[in-house]
Design an enzyme around this catalytic site. Structure first.
Site, short mmCIF file in Angstrom:
data_model
loop_
_atom_site.label_atom_id
_atom_site.label_comp_id
_atom_site.label_asym_id
_atom_site.label_seq_id
_atom_site.Cartn_x
_atom_site.Cartn_y
_atom_site.Cartn_z
N GLY A 33 1.24 -19.89 9.89
CA GLY A 33 2.50 -20.52 10.28
C GLY A 33 2.32 -21.40 11.49
N ASN A 34 3.42 -21.78 12.10
CA ASN A 34 3.34 -22.65 13.29
C ASN A 34 4.47 -22.34 14.25
OD1 ASN A 34 5.68 -24.48 12.67
ND2 ASN A 34 4.43 -24.82 10.84
#
Ligand code: CTP
Ligand code: CA
Length: 230
Positions: A33-34
């Site tokens: 993810g980020n």
């Protein structure tokens, strides 16, 4: 009672806005993810609804509350592939697409059905990644005359050069470039300093503002652009 001039109104227009980060599963408990909070895209959806637009807001992972306006239809997705499907479906009936989502660029080549266990003697795990579809580029290709496509560019260096390249390569009408480096880094912050790039226009640097103010100004700019057909 507020009077809006026609040039700042999006009454009757349909927007698709994406926000937050996509997640690519490694196994049932892990993902890539980020750091996106979703704040900017959500602020844009709210500003557009306030300007009279009908908004489809497609969110990945966000860390703030979603809009509650009756003019905003909230759709949740997890992966980039799901985001692509949702954007393609909703864009055909839309006037404007704003891709504020932080899209995962790579996903695991394989997703394990079961949790990957630690194995005695294995202190190194190599994960094979494969590129995700570029949602903005794919959707911009199907753009009809009169439809506007707006992308973002998150850069840690050479902001203008990199963002200028994205404007051309992705087939977007506008790129909102922001630096994600250093103290003014956009991730999670309530403030943002952006530069607006459009083909045939000089880059327009906006001052450091609240994301809600950036969103309002962007919506006004889009309304004017729609009206002038420029
Ligand atoms: N984007 C997208 N699909 C992807 C990757 C990015 O639609 N698979 C969109 C983002 O929502 C944003 C724009 O493309 O509007 C630019 O995203 P950014 O991450 O800045 O650029 P990339 O093209 O992914 O290049 P890089 O991350 O290498 O800078
Ligand atoms: Ca990227």
């Amino acid at each position: 009672h507020t009077l809006l001039t026609s040039s700042t109104s999006l009454a009757g227009k349909r927007l698709v806005v994406t926000a937050g980060g996509t997640r690519e599963p490694i196994d049932p408990v892990r993902f890539i993810g980020n750091r996106s909070s979703g704040k900017m895209g959500i602020a844009i959806a709210e500003a557009a609804a306030a300007a009279g637009a009908q908004v489809t807001l497609i969110t990945g992972q966000v860390s703030v509350a979603l809009p509650t306006s009756p003019r905003v239809h909230n759709l949740k997705v997890e992966t980039t592939e799901e985001l692509l499907q949702a954007v393609q479906t909703s864009f055909s009936a839309a006037d404007i697409l704003v891709m504020a989502a932080a899209v995962a660029d790579y996903r695991p080549q394989q997703t394990a059905d079961q949790k990957v266990k630690k194995t005695a003697g294995h202190d190194n795990w190599q994960l094979d990644l494969t590129e995700t579809p570029d949602v903005l580029k794919t959707v911009a290709r199907s753009k009809r005359p009169g439809q506007l496509v707006v992308g973002f560019a998150a850069e840690t260096q050479q902001l203008l050069a990199n963002a200028q390249r994205k404007l051309a390569v992705k087939g977007a009408d506008m790129i909102v470039a922001n630096s994600v480096a250093g103290a003014q880094g956009a991730f999670g912050s309530d403030d943002d300093q952006v530069t607006i790039l459009q083909a045939g226009h000089q880059p327009e640097q906006w001052p450091l503002m609240k994301k809600t103010a950036v969103a309002a100004r962007l919506v006004a700019t889009l309304a004017q652009k729609m009206e002038s057909g420029d």
